[in-house]
Design a protein around this motif. Structure first.
Motif, PDB file in Angstrom:
ATOM      1  N   UNK A   1      15.002  -3.083  -4.775  1.00 57.53           N
ATOM      2  CA  UNK A   1      14.062  -2.545  -3.814  1.00 57.53           C
ATOM      3  C   UNK A   1      13.429  -3.648  -2.994  1.00 57.53           C
ATOM      4  N   UNK A   2      12.848  -3.268  -1.870  1.00 56.56           N
ATOM      5  CA  UNK A   2      12.194  -4.218  -0.976  1.00 56.56           C
ATOM      6  C   UNK A   2      10.692  -4.090  -1.134  1.00 56.56           C
ATOM      7  N   UNK A   3      10.049  -5.203  -1.459  1.00 58.32           N
ATOM      8  CA  UNK A   3       8.619  -5.182  -1.767  1.00 58.32           C
ATOM      9  C   UNK A   3       7.806  -4.575  -0.634  1.00 58.32           C
ATOM     10  N   UNK A   4       7.036  -3.555  -0.983  1.00 60.83           N
ATOM     11  CA  UNK A   4       6.083  -2.876  -0.096  1.00 60.83           C
ATOM     12  C   UNK A   4       6.747  -2.059   1.008  1.00 60.83           C
ATOM     13  N   UNK A   5       8.079  -1.876   0.927  1.00 62.76           N
ATOM     14  CA  UNK A   5       8.774  -1.084   1.938  1.00 62.76           C
ATOM     15  C   UNK A   5       9.464   0.104   1.267  1.00 62.76           C
ATOM     16  N   UNK A   6       8.863   1.287   1.336  1.00 62.37           N
ATOM     17  CA  UNK A   6       9.509   2.460   0.744  1.00 62.37           C
ATOM     18  C   UNK A   6      10.683   2.933   1.580  1.00 62.37           C
ATOM     19  N   UNK A   7      11.606   3.631   0.930  1.00 63.90           N
ATOM     20  CA  UNK A   7      12.745   4.189   1.640  1.00 63.90           C
ATOM     21  C   UNK A   7      13.495   5.141   0.745  1.00 63.90           C
ATOM     22  N   UNK A   8      14.553   5.755   1.273  1.00 63.36           N
ATOM     23  CA  UNK A   8      15.329   6.727   0.503  1.00 63.36           C
ATOM     24  C   UNK A   8      16.819   6.461   0.571  1.00 63.36           C
TER      25      UNK A   8
ATOM     26  N   UNK B   1       7.233  -0.538 -10.383  1.00 63.34           N
ATOM     27  CA  UNK B   1       5.954  -0.751  -9.698  1.00 63.34           C
ATOM     28  C   UNK B   1       5.907   0.182  -8.496  1.00 63.34           C
ATOM     29  N   UNK B   2       5.013   1.176  -8.550  1.00 63.72           N
ATOM     30  CA  UNK B   2       4.955   2.152  -7.470  1.00 63.72           C
ATOM     31  C   UNK B   2       4.233   1.598  -6.244  1.00 63.72           C
ATOM     32  N   UNK B   3       3.513   0.491  -6.408  1.00 64.44           N
ATOM     33  CA  UNK B   3       2.891  -0.160  -5.266  1.00 64.44           C
ATOM     34  C   UNK B   3       3.862  -1.025  -4.495  1.00 64.44           C
ATOM     35  N   UNK B   4       4.740  -1.710  -5.218  1.00 65.72           N
ATOM     36  CA  UNK B   4       5.764  -2.543  -4.592  1.00 65.72           C
ATOM     37  C   UNK B   4       7.024  -1.765  -4.232  1.00 65.72           C
ATOM     38  N   UNK B   5       7.180  -0.550  -4.793  1.00 68.24           N
ATOM     39  CA  UNK B   5       8.392   0.257  -4.596  1.00 68.24           C
ATOM     40  C   UNK B   5       9.619  -0.480  -5.147  1.00 68.24           C
ATOM     41  N   UNK B   6       9.453  -1.096  -6.323  1.00 71.93           N
ATOM     42  CA  UNK B   6      10.528  -1.915  -6.874  1.00 71.93           C
ATOM     43  C   UNK B   6      10.757  -1.659  -8.363  1.00 71.93           C
ATOM     44  N   UNK B   7      11.961  -2.080  -8.794  1.00 69.19           N
ATOM     45  CA  UNK B   7      12.370  -2.089 -10.198  1.00 69.19           C
ATOM     46  C   UNK B   7      12.575  -3.546 -10.606  1.00 69.19           C
ATOM     47  N   UNK B   8      12.078  -3.924 -11.783  1.00 68.92           N
ATOM     48  CA  UNK B   8      12.232  -5.298 -12.262  1.00 68.92           C
ATOM     49  C   UNK B   8      12.820  -5.304 -13.669  1.00 68.92           C
TER      50      UNK B   8
END
Length: 344
Positions: A156-163, A136-143
Motif C-alpha cells: 500500500x501507499x502511505x496515506x493514499x487510499x485506493x481500490x 494501519x487504517x491511517x496509513x492504508x497499509x499492511x506491514x
C-alpha cells in the motif's frame, strides 16, 4: 440446542465475575474434568490481575491480538492515539510503543516496540515463522515484521487510499496461509478481501459493499482453517461468512443478539471458531459477547453481555485463543486485555 449453566466465583478484588459454562447436547453438569469439545461442557473464567503490568503502565485501544508459536501473546494497540470523530484521520505517527509481547508464563511484558511507525493501528496476525502482520487504517497499509521489529514487507501507499491492486482503503486484518500467501480484509473503505502471494504479488480479490452472499459491509476480521477456508467477520452485516480458498461462498452465520460482529479467530488444535460482537442501544453501551462455533458455523457457546456477566462492560475488538484453549480479548472501551482461563 444448547443449555447454559452459570457458576460464580470471586476472582478479583473489585467485582464478582462469573465462571461461564455451556453444555452442548444432552447431559448433566458434574464435578469432574470438563471435556472441551462440541459434545461436552466448556467453561471459562476471567483471570484475576492479568496481565501483570508495571505500575503506571497502560495500553491504548487494544485492536489486535495473536499468539506466537511459544504461546506468548502479542498486542497491537494505539498508545495515546484515539479514533477521530467527525474530523479527518490523524497525520502524525504515534510516539509510544504500540506492539507488546506478554510472556505466556509470567503474564509480564517481555518486549515492546513500534513507536513512531503507525498512525492508527488495527489488525494483527502471526504466521508460522512468528512474523507479525499488522494493518494501519491511517496509513492504508499492511506491514510484515519479524519478532524483533525489523520490517520485512510493506504493501500500500502511505496515506493514499485506493481500490486497485496496490492500494487499500482503511484495511482491517490479515490472515496468512501455511505457504506464506495471505489474505487482507479491506475494510472500512472497500468492503473486499484480497489474496497476495508470499512475496506480496496480487493474486485475486472478491467482494463489494452489500448484504448478499459474498458481499460485505465492513469486513473487519479474517482467519483461516487448516483446509484453507476463509472466515470473515462482516461487521456491519453482523455475520460471519465462510469461503473456500478461492473466495467461493460456502455458508454464513447471522448474529441475532445485536447488530455488529467484530472479529473471528480459529482454534486449530480443537477445530473451533471464536468470535466477538458489540452492542450499543440508544447511546448506551451494553457490551460484548464471546461466541464459539464449530467450523460449519454451528453455535456452541455464547457468554458475556447476554449471560449474566458482572465484570466491567467491555467493547471487544479482537480475539485469539492459545494452545491450551484459553481466550484473550482486546477491549477498546477501557483499554485492557482480558484472559479467560479454561476450567477443567
Amino acid at each position: 440446542m444448547y443449555l447454559k449453566e452459570f457458576m460464580y466465583r470471586r476472582v478479583s478484588n473489585f467485582c464478582s465475575l462469573p465462571l461461564f459454562c455451556c453444555l452442548v447436547g444432552c447431559g448433566n453438569f458434574q464435578n469432574k474434568e470438563i471435556e472441551l469439545s462440541s459434545t461436552g461442557l466448556a467453561a471459562y473464567e476471567l483471570v484475576e490481575g492479568w496481565p501483570k503490568l508495571p505500575d503506571g503502565h497502560s495500553f491504548g485501544n487494544v485492536t489486535g491480538l495473536d499468539i506466537d508459536s511459544a504461546g506468548n501473546l502479542w498486542i497491537f494497540h494505539r498508545g495515546s492515539r484515539v479514533w477521530p470523530i467527525g474530523i479527518p484521520m490523524h497525520e502524525t505517527k504515534i510516539v509510544e510503543n504500540t506492539i507488546t509481547k506478554i510472556d505466556k508464563n509470567s503474564g509480564e511484558i517481555a518486549a515492546s516496540w513500534g513507536a513512531n511507525i503507525f498512525i492508527m493501528p488495527h489488525g494483527l496476525a502471526i504466521d508460522k515463522e512468528d512474523n507479525l502482520w499488522v494493518t494501519d487504517v491511517g496509513l492504508h497499509q499492511i506491514f510484515k515484521f519479524n519478532s524483533r521489529g525489523e520490517l520485512l514487507m510493506a504493501l500500500g501507499e502511505a496515506k493514499f487510499p485506493g481500490n486497485d491492486q496496490t492500494h487499500f482503503n482503511l484495511p482491517t486484518d490479515v490472515a496468512v496461509t501455511s505457504d506464506g500467501s495471505f489474505y487482507v480484509s479491506d475494510g472500512y473503505g472497500n468492503s473486499r478481501v484480497l489474496k497476495f502471494s508470499s512475496k506480496g504479488t496480487y493474486l485475486f480479490e472478491w467482494g463489494s459493499k452489500g448484504q448478499e452472499k459474498g458481499e460485505f459491509h465492513l469486513p473487519h476480521g479474517i482467519d483461516l482453517d487448516t483446509d484453507g477456508n476463509v472466515y470473515v467477520a462482516d461487521r456491519e452485516n453482523n455475520r460471519i461468512q465462510k469461503f473456500d480458498a478461492e473466495g467461493n461462498f460456502l455458508t454464513t452465520w447471522q448474529n441475532r443478539s445485536t447488530d455488529q460482529f467484530y472479529s473471528v479467530t480459529i482454534d486449530h488444535n480443537r477445530e473451533q471458531l471464536f468470535g466477538i460482537d458489540y452492542e450499543r442501544e440508544d447511546g448506551v453501551i451494553k457490551g460484548s459477547d464471546i461466541f464459539r462455533f464449530d467450523l460449519d458455523l454451528n453455535l456452541q457457546v455464547q457468554f458475556g453481555r447476554t449471560s449474566n456477566y458482572t465484570g466491567p462492560i467491555a467493547r471487544y475488538h479482537d480475539i485469539c485463543v492459545d494452545q491450551e484453549g484459553n481466550i484473550y480479548v482486546g477491549d477498546i472501551l477501557v483499554n485492557m486485555v482480558q484472559k479467560f482461563r479454561v476450567v477443567r
